[in-house]
Design an enzyme around this catalytic site. Structure first.
Site, PDB file in Angstrom:
ATOM      1  N   CYS A 153      60.396  -0.759  35.719  1.00  0.00           N
ATOM      2  CA  CYS A 153      61.010  -1.248  36.949  1.00  0.00           C
ATOM      3  C   CYS A 153      62.440  -0.716  37.066  1.00  0.00           C
ATOM      4  O   CYS A 153      63.195  -0.728  36.105  1.00  0.00           O
ATOM      5  CB  CYS A 153      61.025  -2.774  36.954  1.00  0.00           C
ATOM      6  N   THR A 155      33.518  -7.463  56.947  1.00  0.00           N
ATOM      7  CA  THR A 155      33.382  -8.087  55.636  1.00  0.00           C
ATOM      8  C   THR A 155      32.095  -8.892  55.567  1.00  0.00           C
ATOM      9  O   THR A 155      31.689  -9.524  56.543  1.00  0.00           O
ATOM     10  CB  THR A 155      34.578  -9.003  55.312  1.00  0.00           C
ATOM     11  N   SER A 156      31.477  -8.879  54.392  1.00  0.00           N
ATOM     12  CA  SER A 156      30.224  -9.613  54.192  1.00  0.00           C
ATOM     13  C   SER A 156      30.467 -11.115  54.052  1.00  0.00           C
ATOM     14  O   SER A 156      29.528 -11.903  54.156  1.00  0.00           O
ATOM     15  CB  SER A 156      29.514  -9.099  52.935  1.00  0.00           C
ATOM     16  N   CYS A 159      56.165  -5.217  38.666  1.00  0.00           N
ATOM     17  CA  CYS A 159      56.982  -5.483  37.488  1.00  0.00           C
ATOM     18  C   CYS A 159      56.603  -6.839  36.879  1.00  0.00           C
ATOM     19  O   CYS A 159      56.550  -7.853  37.580  1.00  0.00           O
ATOM     20  CB  CYS A 159      58.458  -5.472  37.861  1.00  0.00           C
ATOM     21  N   ASP A 217      42.104  -0.378  48.746  1.00  0.00           N
ATOM     22  CA  ASP A 217      42.430   1.009  49.096  1.00  0.00           C
ATOM     23  C   ASP A 217      43.832   1.211  49.673  1.00  0.00           C
ATOM     24  O   ASP A 217      44.250   2.348  49.909  1.00  0.00           O
ATOM     25  CB  ASP A 217      41.398   1.566  50.079  1.00  0.00           C
ATOM     26  N   HIS A 223      42.780  -8.794  46.273  1.00  0.00           N
ATOM     27  CA  HIS A 223      42.117  -8.232  45.097  1.00  0.00           C
ATOM     28  C   HIS A 223      42.889  -7.081  44.468  1.00  0.00           C
ATOM     29  O   HIS A 223      42.358  -6.354  43.641  1.00  0.00           O
ATOM     30  CB  HIS A 223      40.695  -7.791  45.457  1.00  0.00           C
ATOM     31  N   VAL A 266      33.132  -1.950  63.707  1.00  0.00           N
ATOM     32  CA  VAL A 266      34.458  -2.553  63.904  1.00  0.00           C
ATOM     33  C   VAL A 266      35.395  -1.658  64.712  1.00  0.00           C
ATOM     34  O   VAL A 266      36.206  -2.160  65.513  1.00  0.00           O
ATOM     35  CB  VAL A 266      35.110  -2.936  62.553  1.00  0.00           C
ATOM     36  N   ASN A 276      30.503  -7.806  62.167  1.00  0.00           N
ATOM     37  CA  ASN A 276      29.868  -7.144  61.032  1.00  0.00           C
ATOM     38  C   ASN A 276      28.459  -6.718  61.433  1.00  0.00           C
ATOM     39  O   ASN A 276      27.752  -7.467  62.120  1.00  0.00           O
ATOM     40  CB  ASN A 276      29.792  -8.084  59.820  1.00  0.00           C
ATOM     41  N   GLN A 284      25.909  -6.305  59.451  1.00  0.00           N
ATOM     42  CA  GLN A 284      24.926  -7.094  58.714  1.00  0.00           C
ATOM     43  C   GLN A 284      25.176  -8.592  58.909  1.00  0.00           C
ATOM     44  O   GLN A 284      26.224  -9.004  59.400  1.00  0.00           O
ATOM     45  CB  GLN A 284      24.979  -6.755  57.219  1.00  0.00           C
TER      46      GLN A 284
END
Length: 206
Positions: free
Chosen positions: A98, A142-143, A73, A48, A65, A181, A163, A165
């Site tokens: 570019c 984060t998981s 470029c 994001d 990611h 968090v 976290n 979970q």
């Protein structure tokens, strides 16, 4: 990967684009701490762009990611961080060129990874090196289930998992905090004696 995020308003689900999402207290706190050399580095699996949009220097965080706002470029490797979703996945051409130098003019490609794509070499190498020399790694929200990034905390001398979970590394962590968090980061900032940090950061932005 969905084209948009979703939120609830008046019991109806309405689209929320990546452009509409704003950095959270946690994003802003991390940037504040990095700017003061209290936190040395940040690693994100999120696409994001909120760390960069909160003002965090690209040289101070690894983006494992890809990012919906970043195109790169194919010739010189220069990244362009846009204020719009550049579109695409798995390094497709975005249709832009570019402008780094008159001699480049290389095609720009998206940076979003598909499941079979390898992690970006420089970011992945940097993430491993930073974790290996860290006294403490704090994982936030984060998981820790997506590999190979999920095992990065194991390289540090100590690591804390924050976290709501359970995660696969809870039992190996120095400390597990099952809380929101933003609440944890707010407590950390106050404990460090940085109560007015949000106002100070806003003043610097203005």
């Amino acid at each position: 990967m969905p084209d948009s995020l979703k939120r609830r308003r008046d019991e109806k689900s309405v689209p929320l684009s990546f452009e509409d999402v704003k950095p959270s207290l946690t994003h802003k706190a991390i940037t504040f701490l990095v700017d003061r050399d209290i936190v040395k580095f940040c690693i994100t699996q999120n696409v994001d762009g909120l760390h960069q949009r909160s003002g965090l220097s690209r040289s101070k965080h690894a983006v494992l990611h890809g990012c919906v706002f970043t195109e790169k470029c194919e010739e010189c490797g220069k990244e362009y961080f846009r204020d719009f979703d550049v579109g695409g996945m798995s390094f497709k051409k975005t249709g832009r060129k570019c402008s780094e130098a008159p001699s480049c003019n290389g095609d720009l490609r998206d940076t979003i990874l598909d499941w079979d794509d390898a992690l970006p070499e420089d970011d992945w190498k940097n993430a491993q090196e930073q974790c290996s020399k860290a006294d403490l790694v704090i994982t936030l929200g984060t998981s820790l289930r997506i590999e190979p990034a999920g095992s990065l905390p194991l390289k540090a001398k100590h690591f804390v998992v924050v976290n709501l979970q359970q995660t696969p590394l809870d039992k190996e962590a120095t400390l597990k905090i099952g809380a929101d968090v933003d609440k944890v980061m707010s407590h950390i900032m106050n404990t460090l004696g940085l109560d007015g940090w949000e106002e100070e950061k806003q003043e610097n932005v203005d």
